[in-house]
Scaffold this active site. Sequence first.
Site, mmCIF file in Angstrom:
data_model
loop_
_atom_site.group_PDB
_atom_site.id
_atom_site.type_symbol
_atom_site.label_atom_id
_atom_site.label_comp_id
_atom_site.label_asym_id
_atom_site.label_seq_id
_atom_site.Cartn_x
_atom_site.Cartn_y
_atom_site.Cartn_z
ATOM 1 N N SER A 34 55.194 127.853 28.798
ATOM 2 C CA SER A 34 55.674 128.769 27.762
ATOM 3 C C SER A 34 55.609 128.066 26.417
ATOM 4 O O SER A 34 54.933 127.040 26.279
ATOM 5 C CB SER A 34 57.107 129.215 28.086
ATOM 6 O OG SER A 34 57.487 130.278 27.252
ATOM 7 N N ASN A 35 56.273 128.588 25.414
ATOM 8 C CA ASN A 35 56.312 127.951 24.093
ATOM 9 C C ASN A 35 57.675 128.198 23.465
ATOM 10 O O ASN A 35 58.516 128.880 24.041
ATOM 11 C CB ASN A 35 55.172 128.487 23.203
ATOM 12 C CG ASN A 35 55.278 129.990 23.032
ATOM 13 O OD1 ASN A 35 56.203 130.491 22.417
ATOM 14 N ND2 ASN A 35 54.322 130.721 23.609
ATOM 15 N N GLY A 36 57.884 127.650 22.280
ATOM 16 C CA GLY A 36 59.229 127.640 21.684
ATOM 17 C C GLY A 36 59.577 128.850 20.837
ATOM 18 O O GLY A 36 60.551 128.811 20.078
ATOM 19 N N SER A 37 58.833 129.943 20.960
ATOM 20 C CA SER A 37 59.151 131.127 20.157
ATOM 21 C C SER A 37 60.547 131.655 20.534
ATOM 22 O O SER A 37 60.856 131.816 21.711
ATOM 23 C CB SER A 37 58.110 132.222 20.409
ATOM 24 O OG SER A 37 58.552 133.436 19.855
ATOM 25 N N ALA A 48 54.428 135.275 20.654
ATOM 26 C CA ALA A 48 53.607 134.078 20.842
ATOM 27 C C ALA A 48 53.132 134.111 22.289
ATOM 28 O O ALA A 48 53.780 133.581 23.194
ATOM 29 C CB ALA A 48 54.434 132.831 20.556
#
Length: 429
Positions: free
Chosen positions: A228-231, A295
Amino acid sequence: MTGRARSADPSVDAAVFTRRTFDGRAVALGVTGSIAAYKALGLTSALVQRGAHVDVILTRAAGELVRPLAFQALTHRPVALDLWDPAGAIAMDHVAIAHRAELFIVAPATADAVARLALGLAGDALGTTALAVRCPIVVAPAMEPRMWDHPATQGHVRTLLERGVVIVGPVGGRMASGEHGVGRMVEPDTLLEHLAAALGQGGPLHGRRIVVSAGPTREGIDPVRFLSNGSTGRMGYAIARRARDLGADVTLISGPVALPPPAALTFVGVESAEAMCAAVLDVAPTADAIVMTAAVADYKPVRYSAEKVKKQPGDMTLVLDRTPDILVALDEVVRERCDAPVRVGFAAETSDLIGHARAKLEGKNLDLIIANPVPASFGADDSEALLIDRTTVDARPLGAKADLAGEIMRRVHGLLQERDARILGRTRS
Ligand code: C5P
């Protein structure tokens, strides 16, 4: 290249898009005799803090539970209590509050208040105001579950709904009596969202269907791990709220975030890029505009392991596959349509902000792209951004995401009007 941004409809004041929803707005708040009346103090305080001018009207019963002075101290305005007190503010001009109100709230509304509102009884300050207002009305009932369930109450609620009144709650939980059931007044935070939406009724985006995607996606590796990502979803949630508060009918498609879903819009929670793609394509045929703030993960593990992957000595290789590009998939579906939805994308970049954003604008066939430098804007309340269309670059200095959301909606409004003209031109020819 920095040019002047294409302007939206000059007949709509640009400030409408960027002003805070409650700032300077006249709100009339009727409080009736439920023990939940104490929550009306929190609501009043929140409205005042957001810049609203709040006129409070207390029924006699409410005045027994919460002192008028408390509301007066919060609003710095006289509290309307008794229609028949010659010295009372409301006796001087019994419809003055109604005339200036841009929003009328009854919170909490007892079973008696709901019945009186439905019947149009005007024997007290609340009743006269309710009949004299011509603004949106929001009612937040609070009563014992059996009273709420009663056919008489339900009949009155139907009458109010048919008249366009917004009913918020009640919600389930423990009642003051100790009983459990549906009858509690909604909490002020939730109610505020519905109030913001009600204030936006008939706003410049009225009748527009706007889809917003937000947050990250999660691509599963095994039952406990994912890519995943930090959005955080904050930008997308701010845009969805802004669109809603400008009168739009909003669908928010969100990946997993820590934010509570906003009220008074359609919320679709998803996990993976594929699920987000399916959700966006599902609503695309009826959307007027799609704002892809999410994102979206570009890659997912080729294989998902149903069993938790055990650690092994040495390196481990994770083989990845591309996820669908949602904006590209969308373009393939809508490209040929003269009523193709307005499409807005985001580009978070660490270098050559304008170059990369322009390439995405063209590659994904967008009307507008918002370019953010990362990591500066990631997860923050503030963001600086470039609003880039085919011909212009509009640099927005560091500011609150809520304000940037307003500016984006101003541009979307302008693009929607261009789309209207295109559709009209096509139907005429
Ligand atoms: O190509 P890039 O991911 O940088 O483009 C960002 C924009 O494209 C964002 O608006 C994002 O929501 C959208 N996007 C998408 N599908 C993907 C990846 C990104 O629609 N798979």
